[in-house]
Design a protein around this motif. Structure first.
Motif, short mmCIF file in Angstrom:
data_model
loop_
_atom_site.label_atom_id
_atom_site.label_comp_id
_atom_site.label_asym_id
_atom_site.label_seq_id
_atom_site.Cartn_x
_atom_site.Cartn_y
_atom_site.Cartn_z
N PHE A 1 61.32 -0.55 8.88
CA PHE A 1 61.78 -1.83 9.42
C PHE A 1 63.31 -1.82 9.44
CE2 PHE A 1 57.69 -2.73 7.28
CZ PHE A 1 56.95 -2.99 8.43
N MET B 1 57.88 -3.90 0.92
CA MET B 1 56.82 -4.13 1.91
C MET B 1 55.66 -3.16 1.67
SD MET B 1 56.89 -6.52 4.10
CE MET B 1 57.49 -7.62 2.85
N ARG C 1 58.97 4.62 11.79
CA ARG C 1 58.76 3.18 11.93
C ARG C 1 59.12 2.39 10.67
NH1 ARG C 1 53.40 2.76 15.54
NH2 ARG C 1 53.70 0.54 15.27
N LYS D 1 58.29 -13.10 -0.37
CA LYS D 1 57.45 -12.01 0.12
C LYS D 1 56.85 -12.37 1.48
CE LYS D 1 53.53 -9.40 -1.57
NZ LYS D 1 52.61 -9.19 -2.68
N ARG E 1 57.92 4.25 1.07
CA ARG E 1 57.27 2.99 1.38
C ARG E 1 55.74 3.13 1.25
NH1 ARG E 1 58.11 0.69 7.40
NH2 ARG E 1 56.73 2.45 7.80
N GLU F 1 51.10 -3.89 9.75
CA GLU F 1 49.68 -3.80 9.44
C GLU F 1 49.40 -2.65 8.46
OE1 GLU F 1 46.03 -4.48 12.44
OE2 GLU F 1 48.01 -4.31 13.35
N LEU F 2 50.11 -1.55 8.67
CA LEU F 2 49.93 -0.39 7.78
C LEU F 2 50.38 -0.70 6.36
CD1 LEU F 2 51.04 2.63 10.00
CD2 LEU F 2 48.73 1.92 9.39
N MET F 3 51.22 -1.73 6.20
CA MET F 3 51.66 -2.13 4.86
C MET F 3 50.61 -3.03 4.20
SD MET F 3 54.56 -0.73 4.63
CE MET F 3 54.03 0.53 5.77
N GLY F 4 49.59 -3.42 4.98
CA GLY F 4 48.57 -4.31 4.43
C GLY F 4 48.83 -5.77 4.77
N ILE F 5 49.78 -6.01 5.66
CA ILE F 5 50.08 -7.39 6.04
C ILE F 5 49.05 -7.85 7.08
CG2 ILE F 5 51.77 -8.90 7.17
CD1 ILE F 5 53.93 -6.91 6.09
N MET G 1 43.76 1.39 12.75
CA MET G 1 44.60 0.82 13.79
C MET G 1 43.86 0.76 15.13
SD MET G 1 47.51 0.21 12.29
CE MET G 1 48.82 0.16 13.51
N ALA H 1 54.56 -2.23 -1.06
CA ALA H 1 53.75 -2.72 -2.18
C ALA H 1 53.18 -4.11 -1.87
CB ALA H 1 54.59 -2.77 -3.45
N TYR H 2 53.14 -4.45 -0.59
CA TYR H 2 52.75 -5.82 -0.19
C TYR H 2 51.41 -6.25 -0.79
CZ TYR H 2 51.77 -9.83 2.76
OH TYR H 2 51.47 -11.08 3.20
N THR H 3 50.44 -5.33 -0.84
CA THR H 3 49.11 -5.74 -1.30
C THR H 3 48.96 -5.70 -2.82
OG1 THR H 3 48.35 -3.50 -0.97
CG2 THR H 3 47.93 -5.03 0.82
N ARG H 4 49.98 -5.19 -3.51
CA ARG H 4 49.84 -5.08 -4.97
C ARG H 4 50.25 -6.37 -5.67
NH1 ARG H 4 52.64 0.36 -6.96
NH2 ARG H 4 51.93 -0.47 -8.97
N LYS H 5 49.52 -6.68 -6.74
CA LYS H 5 49.83 -7.91 -7.46
C LYS H 5 50.50 -7.64 -8.82
CE LYS H 5 47.39 -10.73 -4.62
NZ LYS H 5 47.89 -10.02 -3.41
N ALA I 1 42.97 -2.45 9.63
CA ALA I 1 44.07 -1.68 9.03
C ALA I 1 44.65 -2.36 7.79
CB ALA I 1 45.16 -1.47 10.07
N HIS I 2 44.83 -3.69 7.87
CA HIS I 2 45.54 -4.34 6.76
C HIS I 2 44.74 -4.38 5.47
CE1 HIS I 2 43.45 -8.26 6.89
NE2 HIS I 2 43.34 -8.01 8.18
N THR J 1 42.92 5.08 9.77
CA THR J 1 43.50 3.98 9.00
C THR J 1 43.29 2.62 9.67
OG1 THR J 1 45.67 4.43 9.96
CG2 THR J 1 45.23 5.36 7.79
N GLU K 1 59.39 -7.28 13.58
CA GLU K 1 60.03 -6.05 14.00
C GLU K 1 59.04 -5.00 14.49
OE1 GLU K 1 62.91 -2.84 12.17
OE2 GLU K 1 63.26 -4.84 11.40
N ASP K 2 57.94 -4.83 13.78
CA ASP K 2 56.97 -3.79 14.15
C ASP K 2 55.60 -4.20 13.64
OD1 ASP K 2 55.39 -1.51 14.42
OD2 ASP K 2 57.07 -0.16 14.05
N VAL L 1 44.93 -0.31 3.22
CA VAL L 1 45.98 0.08 2.26
C VAL L 1 45.56 -0.21 0.83
CG1 VAL L 1 48.43 -0.05 1.84
CG2 VAL L 1 47.52 -0.90 3.99
N HIS M 1 49.49 5.22 5.13
CA HIS M 1 49.75 5.92 6.38
C HIS M 1 51.25 5.96 6.65
CE1 HIS M 1 48.41 6.20 10.91
NE2 HIS M 1 49.55 6.82 10.72
#
Lengths: 293, 236
Positions: free
Chosen positions: B90, B101, B88, A164, B149, A180-184, B52, B103-107, B72-73, B50, A174-175, B76, B82
Motif C-alpha cells: 500500500f 495490515m 502490491r 485499524k 506483511r 482482501e489478501l490481508m483478510g479485510i 481471489m 496482521a489485520y485478522t489477528r486479535k 479470500a478475506h 487463495t 488503494e488496492d 488468511v 499470499h
C-alpha cells in the motif's frame, strides 16, 4: 466595510463547512468504491424530512430526533449500496453512474409521493443566541455549524489515520485485491464507508434545514451538486481535499454574492473549478500517484 | 499430511480456460515451485488457491479443510498468506502501517508485537524505514515489505508470486535466501517463478505448467537435470 467583509467570510465558512460535510461523503465513497454516488445529495433531503418527522410528527426531543436522522440516513446509505451498486461492482463505470443518477431521482420521487411538492415550513431546532464579537454579529446556527463540523472533521481524520478500521479503509481504497489478501472484508468496508458518508450527509441535512427552514423533495440537489464540485475542487478521493474544497467553495460563493453579483455567484464558483482543474487536474490536494517499480 | 491439495482444478477467465484441470500438492514444510512461461496459468493458479478467483471445477484443500468456496478475506486467518505479483504494497501507507495490515485478522496484541520484532530482525531495512511511505521504497525493499506483511499473519503456508521479478541480481539472491530462511523457520512455501533456475535450486519439488496443464512434476533437483526443462526454462 471591515465588519461586512468579516461577516461575509463567516457566512462563507458556514455554508462552506456544510458543503465540506457533504463533500466528504462523495470523496470517501469515491476513494473506496471508485464511483460517484449521485444519490448522495438526496440523502440530505431524506435527513431533513426524517428530522421533520421526528420533531413535528413524533414529537421527539431534539437530540433523539437528530440521532434518529443520522441512523436512518446511515441505514439508507448502506441499503442503496447493497441493492443498487453492489450488483454492479464489476460493471462498466457508466452503468454505475447512470444507476446512481436513477437512485437520486428515485429518492426524490418517493419524497414527492409522500410529502408532495408543496414546501413544508420547518422551524429551526437549533436556537442559540447570536454572539457579538466587536462589531461582527455571529448567529447561533453559524456557531453550531462551525463547531459541529470542526469536531466531526477532527474525529474523522483521527478515525481514518489512527484506527485499524481506518487503515483498512485506506488500504481498500488503494488496492482492493491486496486488501482482501490481508483478510479485510472489502464488502463490509464499502458498507461502512456508505454508512459514515450518509451519516455526515444527515448532519449536513440537519444544519442545512435549520438554516433554510423549508422542506422540498429537491432540497438536496443543489447542495449535493455544489458539494460534488467541492470534492472535485479539493481532489476527489482526498479527505483533507474535501474539507478544503468545501470551505474554499463556500467562501468564494459568499464573497461573490456579496461583492460581485448574486446571479453570477454560481458561474464564478464553476469558473474557479474550471481554472483549478486546468492548472491541477487532480484538484487542490488530489493525490498524484506514487509509483515505483 | 498434505498442507495444500489441489484436485482437478479448472479456472476460466470469461470463455478462456486458463487452468485446465490441474492437480498438485504441497506437503508440510516443503518449498514447492510452480514454473512455466508467461501465460501458463501460474498466477491464476495462485489466485484461485487463495480465493481471489473462484474455480470452475475441482477442489482445493488446505490444512485438511475444503477451501474451494472460501472467500479470500477468510483464507488468511486460516493460515494461508499470499505475496502477490508486483508486490502490491500500500504505497500511501507507511511501512509500519503496511505490516500492521498484514496482521489485520489477528486479535492477539502481544503476539502481533512479537511477530513485528521478528520481522524487523529478519528485515532490518524495514525497521529503519518504518515511518516512510511504502511507495518511496526501492523495488527490493518493497518485496521485503510484501513478504514481511504476509508473515505478519503468522501463516502456516505462504504463496509467493514472482518475488524476484524486476529486481537487481543482488536483490534476487537475497530474496531467495530469505525464502529459504522463512521455510527453515517452519513455513511451507509455494513459489511461482519465471526464474526457474533459482526456484528449482531452493525447491524440494516442482511442477511445470504449460498453457494451463501440468506437463511435468517431480523432485526439483531431478527436474533441473531434465533435458526438456533445461531447454525450455533454464536457457541452456
Amino acid at each position: 466595510m471591515l465588519t461586512s467583509i468579516m461577516e461575509q467570510l463567516i457566512n462563507g465558512l458556514r455554508t462552506g463547512s456544510i458543503y465540506a460535510l457533504i463533500a466528504l461523503g462523495y470523496t470517501m465513497v469515491y476513494g473506496i468504491a471508485k464511483m460517484i454516488n449521485f444519490a448522495h445529495g438526496d440523502i440530505i433531503m431524506v435527513g431533513a424530512y426524517t428530522l421533520y418527522i421526528g420533531i413535528a410528527l413524533l414529537h421527539l426531543p431534539v437530540i433523539p430526533a437528530m440521532v434518529l436522522t443520522a441512523a436512518v440516513c446511515s441505514v439508507l446509505g448502506m441499503l442503496i449500496e447493497k441493492i443498487a451498486y453492489k450488483p454492479l461492482r464489476k460493471a462498466p463505470p457508466l452503468a454505475v453512474l447512470i444507476t446512481a443518477i436513477g437512485m437520486s431521482y428515485f429518492l426524490q420521487s418517493v419524497a414527492l409521493l409522500i410529502f408532495s411538492s408543496t414546501p413544508i415550513p420547518f422551524k429551526s431546532v437549533i436556537n442559540l443566541n447570536a454572539v457579538q464579537i466587536g462589531t461582527v454579529n455571529i448567529s447561533g446556527i453559524t456557531i453550531v455549524t462551525l463547531a459541529v463540523t470542526t469536531v466531526i472533521m477532527i474525529c474523522l481524520t483521527l478515525f481514518i489515520n489512527k484506527t485499524k478500521a481506518g487503515s483498512a479503509m485506506r488500504a481498500v481504497s488503494e488496492d482492493r485485491g491486496a486488501a482482501e489478501l490481508m483478510g479485510i472484508n472489502v464488502n463490509r468496508t464499502i458498507s461502512m464507508t456508505f454508512a459514515i458518508g450518509s451519516a455526515l450527509a444527515a448532519v449536513a441535512g440537519i444544519l442545512y434545514i435549520c438554516q433554510y427552514q423549508s422542506l422540498r423533495p429537491t432540497l438536496g440537489a443543489l447542495p449535493g451538486i455544489k458539494a460534488f464540485v467541492a470534492a472535485v475542487l479539493g481532489g476527489i478521493g482526498s479527505v483533507p481535499g474535501a474539507m478544503l474544497g468545501g470551505i474554499v467553495l463556500g467562501l468564494i460563493e459568499s464573497l461573490s454574492k456579496a461583492y460581485i453579483s448574486t446571479e453570477l455567484a454560481d458561474a464564478i464558483v464553476f469558473g474557479v473549478l474550471v481554472i483549478v482543474l486546468l492548472v491541477r487536474p487532480s484538484g487542490l490536494l488530489g493525490k498524484k500517484k506514487l509509483v515505483k517499480v | 499430511m498434505a498442507m495444500l491439495k489441489v484436485t482437478d482444478m479448472t479456472v476460466n477467465y470469461g470463455v478462456i480456460q486458463a487452468v485446465k484441470g490441474i492437480s498438485f500438492q504441497v506437503e508440510e514444510g516443503e518449498i514447492v515451485a510452480l514454473i512455466g512461461a508467461n501465460g501458463a496459468g501460474k498466477t491464476t493458479t495462485l489466485h484461485t488457491v487463495t480465493g481471489m478467483i473462484p474455480p470452475k471445477a475441482g477442489t482445493i484443500e488446505f490444512d485438511g479443510k475444503d477451501i474451494t468456496k472460501t472467500p479470500a478475506h477468510r483464507i488468511v486467518s486460516m493460515g494461508l498468506a499470499h505475496v502477490p505479483e508486483g508486490r502490491r504494497v500500500f504505497a500511501q501507507l507507511t511501512v509500519l502501517e503496511n505490516l500492521r495490515m498484514g496482521a489485520y485478522t489477528r486479535k492477539d496484541k502481544d503476539g502481533i508485537e512479537k511477530t513485528l520484532t521478528e520481522i524487523y530482525r529478519r528485515f532490518p531495512r524495514l525497521e529503519e524505514r518504518k515511518s516512510q511511505l511504502a511507495g518511496t521504497l526501492s523495488g527490493g525493499e518493497q518485496q521485503m515489505l510484501a513478504m514481511g506483511r504476509a508473515l505478519m499473519s503468522k501463516p502456516k503456508m505462504i504463496v509467493m508470486d514472482e518475488p524476484s521479478m524486476g529486481l537487481s541480481p543482488l536483490y534476487v539472491s537475497e530474496i531467495f535466501k530469505i525464502i529459504q530462511d522463512i521455510n527453515a523457520s517452519g513455513t511451507t512455501v509455494l513459489l511461482v517463478e519465471q526464474n526457474a533456475k533459482k526456484a528449482l535450486s531452493i525447491a524440494d519439488k516442482a511442477y511445470v505448467l504449460e498453457t494451463g496443464n501440468i506437463v511435468l512434476s517431480g523432485d526439483a533437483k531431478a527436474l533441473m537435470n531434465d533435458d526438456s526443462v533445461k531447454k525450455a526454462y533454464l536457457s541452456e
